[in-house]
Design a protein around this motif. Sequence first.
Motif, PDB file in Angstrom:
ATOM      1  N   LEU A 268       0.833  -1.215   0.000  1.00 53.28           N
ATOM      2  CA  LEU A 268       0.000   0.000   0.000  1.00 53.28           C
ATOM      3  C   LEU A 268       0.860   1.255   0.000  1.00 53.28           C
ATOM      4  N   GLU A 269       1.973   1.248   0.750  1.00 51.81           N
ATOM      5  CA  GLU A 269       2.842   2.422   0.771  1.00 51.81           C
ATOM      6  C   GLU A 269       3.516   2.629  -0.585  1.00 51.81           C
ATOM      7  N   ALA A 270       3.871   1.524  -1.279  1.00 57.56           N
ATOM      8  CA  ALA A 270       4.463   1.658  -2.612  1.00 57.56           C
ATOM      9  C   ALA A 270       3.445   2.267  -3.587  1.00 57.56           C
ATOM     10  N   GLN A 271       2.172   1.788  -3.492  1.00 54.96           N
ATOM     11  CA  GLN A 271       1.143   2.377  -4.346  1.00 54.96           C
ATOM     12  C   GLN A 271       0.960   3.861  -4.040  1.00 54.96           C
ATOM     13  N   LYS A 272       1.010   4.212  -2.749  1.00 55.18           N
ATOM     14  CA  LYS A 272       0.852   5.616  -2.368  1.00 55.18           C
ATOM     15  C   LYS A 272       2.015   6.453  -2.898  1.00 55.18           C
ATOM     16  N   ASP A 273       3.243   5.897  -2.809  1.00 56.15           N
ATOM     17  CA  ASP A 273       4.400   6.638  -3.336  1.00 56.15           C
ATOM     18  C   ASP A 273       4.247   6.871  -4.844  1.00 56.15           C
ATOM     19  N   ASP A 274       3.776   5.848  -5.566  1.00 49.76           N
ATOM     20  CA  ASP A 274       3.590   5.998  -7.018  1.00 49.76           C
ATOM     21  C   ASP A 274       2.539   7.072  -7.321  1.00 49.76           C
ATOM     22  N   LEU A 275       1.428   7.063  -6.557  1.00 47.58           N
ATOM     23  CA  LEU A 275       0.408   8.101  -6.751  1.00 47.58           C
ATOM     24  C   LEU A 275       0.933   9.476  -6.394  1.00 47.58           C
ATOM     25  N   ASP A 276       1.785   9.545  -5.333  1.00 45.43           N
ATOM     26  CA  ASP A 276       2.363  10.837  -4.963  1.00 45.43           C
ATOM     27  C   ASP A 276       3.234  11.386  -6.082  1.00 45.43           C
ATOM     28  N   ARG A 277       4.024  10.477  -6.731  1.00 45.67           N
ATOM     29  CA  ARG A 277       4.854  10.925  -7.851  1.00 45.67           C
ATOM     30  C   ARG A 277       3.993  11.410  -9.014  1.00 45.67           C
ATOM     31  N   GLN A 278       2.898  10.683  -9.301  1.00 40.28           N
ATOM     32  CA  GLN A 278       2.024  11.123 -10.394  1.00 40.28           C
ATOM     33  C   GLN A 278       1.372  12.463 -10.068  1.00 40.28           C
ATOM     34  N   LEU A 279       0.923  12.613  -8.811  1.00 35.50           N
ATOM     35  CA  LEU A 279       0.308  13.882  -8.420  1.00 35.50           C
ATOM     36  C   LEU A 279       1.317  15.015  -8.435  1.00 35.50           C
ATOM     37  N   ALA A 280       2.582  14.698  -8.087  1.00 35.48           N
ATOM     38  CA  ALA A 280       3.613  15.736  -8.117  1.00 35.48           C
ATOM     39  C   ALA A 280       3.894  16.191  -9.544  1.00 35.48           C
ATOM     40  N   ALA A 281       3.685  15.252 -10.504  1.00 27.16           N
ATOM     41  CA  ALA A 281       3.929  15.614 -11.913  1.00 27.16           C
ATOM     42  C   ALA A 281       2.775  16.407 -12.518  1.00 27.16           C
ATOM     43  N   VAL A 282       1.623  16.411 -11.848  1.00 24.58           N
ATOM     44  CA  VAL A 282       0.485  17.182 -12.368  1.00 24.58           C
ATOM     45  C   VAL A 282       0.806  18.667 -12.265  1.00 24.58           C
ATOM     46  N   PRO A 283       0.723  19.382 -13.377  1.00 18.76           N
ATOM     47  CA  PRO A 283       1.035  20.818 -13.327  1.00 18.76           C
ATOM     48  C   PRO A 283       0.019  21.572 -12.480  1.00 18.76           C
ATOM     49  N   ALA A 284       0.474  22.694 -11.943  1.00 23.44           N
ATOM     50  CA  ALA A 284      -0.395  23.522 -11.123  1.00 23.44           C
ATOM     51  C   ALA A 284      -1.493  24.143 -11.982  1.00 23.44           C
ATOM     52  N   PRO A 285      -2.682  24.378 -11.375  1.00 21.60           N
ATOM     53  CA  PRO A 285      -3.777  24.979 -12.160  1.00 21.60           C
ATOM     54  C   PRO A 285      -3.387  26.301 -12.801  1.00 21.60           C
ATOM     55  N   GLU A 286      -2.575  27.113 -12.080  1.00 21.22           N
ATOM     56  CA  GLU A 286      -2.200  28.399 -12.663  1.00 21.22           C
ATOM     57  C   GLU A 286      -1.302  28.243 -13.890  1.00 21.22           C
ATOM     58  N   THR A 287      -0.679  27.053 -14.030  1.00 22.51           N
ATOM     59  CA  THR A 287       0.138  26.794 -15.217  1.00 22.51           C
ATOM     60  C   THR A 287      -0.707  26.292 -16.382  1.00 22.51           C
ATOM     61  N   ILE A 288      -1.648  25.394 -16.075  1.00 13.23           N
ATOM     62  CA  ILE A 288      -2.367  24.718 -17.149  1.00 13.23           C
ATOM     63  C   ILE A 288      -3.616  25.464 -17.581  1.00 13.23           C
ATOM     64  N   GLU A 289      -4.247  26.204 -16.660  1.00 14.25           N
ATOM     65  CA  GLU A 289      -5.503  26.871 -17.001  1.00 14.25           C
ATOM     66  C   GLU A 289      -5.354  27.891 -18.121  1.00 14.25           C
ATOM     67  N   PRO A 290      -4.257  28.700 -18.150  1.00 20.17           N
ATOM     68  CA  PRO A 290      -4.102  29.606 -19.305  1.00 20.17           C
ATOM     69  C   PRO A 290      -3.998  28.855 -20.632  1.00 20.17           C
ATOM     70  N   LEU A 291      -3.352  27.667 -20.609  1.00 20.90           N
ATOM     71  CA  LEU A 291      -3.230  26.890 -21.846  1.00 20.90           C
ATOM     72  C   LEU A 291      -4.597  26.356 -22.277  1.00 20.90           C
ATOM     73  N   VAL A 292      -5.391  25.895 -21.282  1.00 16.96           N
ATOM     74  CA  VAL A 292      -6.740  25.409 -21.601  1.00 16.96           C
ATOM     75  C   VAL A 292      -7.588  26.545 -22.157  1.00 16.96           C
ATOM     76  N   ALA A 293      -7.472  27.736 -21.498  1.00 17.39           N
ATOM     77  CA  ALA A 293      -8.231  28.885 -21.983  1.00 17.39           C
ATOM     78  C   ALA A 293      -7.811  29.281 -23.394  1.00 17.39           C
ATOM     79  N   ALA A 294      -6.481  29.235 -23.652  1.00 15.90           N
ATOM     80  CA  ALA A 294      -5.983  29.580 -24.988  1.00 15.90           C
ATOM     81  C   ALA A 294      -6.500  28.598 -26.031  1.00 15.90           C
ATOM     82  N   LEU A 295      -6.512  27.285 -25.676  1.00 15.44           N
ATOM     83  CA  LEU A 295      -7.012  26.278 -26.616  1.00 15.44           C
ATOM     84  C   LEU A 295      -8.497  26.495 -26.891  1.00 15.44           C
ATOM     85  N   GLU A 296      -9.271  26.762 -25.828  1.00 18.68           N
ATOM     86  CA  GLU A 296     -10.697  26.982 -26.029  1.00 18.68           C
ATOM     87  C   GLU A 296     -10.951  28.212 -26.908  1.00 18.68           C
ATOM     88  N   GLN A 297     -10.139  29.266 -26.692  1.00 17.66           N
ATOM     89  CA  GLN A 297     -10.297  30.468 -27.512  1.00 17.66           C
ATOM     90  C   GLN A 297      -9.937  30.184 -28.971  1.00 17.66           C
TER      91      GLN A 297
END
Length: 666
Positions: free
Chosen positions: A406-435
């Motif tokens: 379970l701890e190994a699975q949690k570490d793997d999820l923590d790494r994936q969550l750490a790789a998720v970009p911050a909303p302030e980084t990705i939201e402008p790109l999403v807004a630009a794509l939608e525009q």
Amino acid sequence: MILDELVLHDFGVYRGRQVFTLTPEAADRPVVLIGAQNGAGKTTFLEGLQLALYGRLSQAGLRGAGGYEAYLQGAIHRRASPQEGASLELNFRRTVAGCERRYGVRRSWTAHKSGVKEHFEVLVDGQFDRVLTQHWSEFGEEMLPPRIAPLFFFDGEKIEQFADLKRSAEIVGVAVKALLGLDIVERLELDLDVLERRKLAEQAKLDVRAELAAAEADVDAASERQRTHYEAVAGVRMRRDRCASSVAKSRADLRRQGGDLFSSRQTLADQKARLETELEAARKDMRSWAGDVAPLLLVQDLTQEVVGQARAEADTESMRIILHHLEGRDRSLLSWLQGAGGSVDMVAEAHAYLDADRASLAERSAGDAWIDLSPMARLGLETLVESGLAESLTERDRLLARLDGLEAQKDDLDRQLAAVPAPETIEPLVAALEQDEADLIECEAELLVAVRAHETAEREVAAARARYQSRLNQQVRLGLAQEDANRIVRHSAKARATLKAFKQEVVSHHVHRLERFILEALGELMRKSDLITDVRIDPKSFAIELRDGGWGVLSPDQLSAGERQLLAVALLWALAKASGQAAPTVIDTPLGRLDSQHRSRLVDRYFPFAGDQVILLSTDEEIDGPLYERLKPFLSRTFTIRYDAAAGGSVVEPGYAFANAAMEAA
């Protein structure tokens, strides 16, 4: 025609003076390979080559909609001074009247508040040629007409449109007419038609002349509206293409910044919450295990001694009970012996024996009771020592394995969550794509409206011309007033018929020749030799028909993307052969959408034979290490265009860096 050198100075992405030496070293090594990452300057190289040759007549797809001067101003490097401007130099050789002549074209421009000032000069064998400088467009028309230049200078990623047989019919028609000079014949036909209309109008009665003039004005007005709508369609289509490019770029930026991970962040967070609940339950089970018999695992030797001591105390207690029982038995036995008449000696001897026996047993029961466990407690302790501790260890291993997993699975999820970009980084790109996507939808709708308006304008032109023709027919029925006009009209019609027959005959002859060239090119390029066995071109509509090995009509939709690109290459190759022009072939992004086998066939069978000089502009993912080795016997020169961030622009270096990188990686 052989290109010897192209020099770009502060042109586009190129910073400073960058020189490409392009002269082939030998006739059997015609290929010059130029490598660059996307955005480093491949397309700019192709534009610079055509701009140097043709100036404002260039068909290089000058980017932007602000006209030629706006393009020149935008082509000055962003770090260069507009007053110093940019320049292009092209040196090439061409055989004229059996003698080889060397030409140097120099084109430079500067930008000022008053506008863009361009300077152009031509050198022949190193000497300035004033006449050729002033009449360069006529010389270019003779040397390599701008209208057929796209047959030799083209973008490999865009040529798949040639495989659309409906569009290719238009392209082949334009190319054949340009190659044969039939555009001049068509212009002559049009001039004769205008002459006929004018002569017929001159013979009209006064009242009919007014009607003719009004009808002709209607034709001119409708034609002007048609031209306006046509230009509007072209402008909207250009904006639509830019919007489509922006959407593709925004999607690539979003994907590059982790947009896929960002969209799955809630799922990852939910999985983590479930894992943390399971982890807490596993830790609770571990604590329960630790609070049970686990501490005894630390003192197993002492526990064994306690069990032994408990067993010894149990034996001592048993012996004391036996002694107590034997004392009563012995007294009863001695009394019986005395009452049975036994002799005194025998009784005394039996008494001594029994006393000695009890004394011996008393020594064995003389130990002290330190633990004093009950039988149930002693039995429980023995069971714990014999099997309970081992089972506890097994349970511990199971709990630890579950907790570690379970701890190994949690570490793997923590790494994936750490790789998720911050909303302030990705939201402008999403807004630009939608525009960008909204802009694209708006452009598509605007294009549909513009196309319909253009179609309406075309119908209005046809109606106006029909009305005008009706007035002309009416005038003809009224008779011609002048014999000279009669003669002119009669001979003009005959001349147009002759021109039409001449054009059809010439086109038919050269179309068959072009069919042969296309089929030969397909035979060289296609991996499936029986896929396309015949090519037919309608001499009137220039529609292309492909036939397979069973002589059935083959639709381009039945071809793969790579096969369609090879069909487009074969078409261009055939048109270039048919032109009879000894011009270099320059290909930007030559292998972009092809699989490995089709790439190999182009490298083996097309590039080395596409012309006396072949210039390839490739990315690192196209001509890699293995393909470079196959092309190497035909290579004269190689370059790499590298973007230098410190210099703020691209620079040219000798050698093909991507081949070395690919071979080292292999």
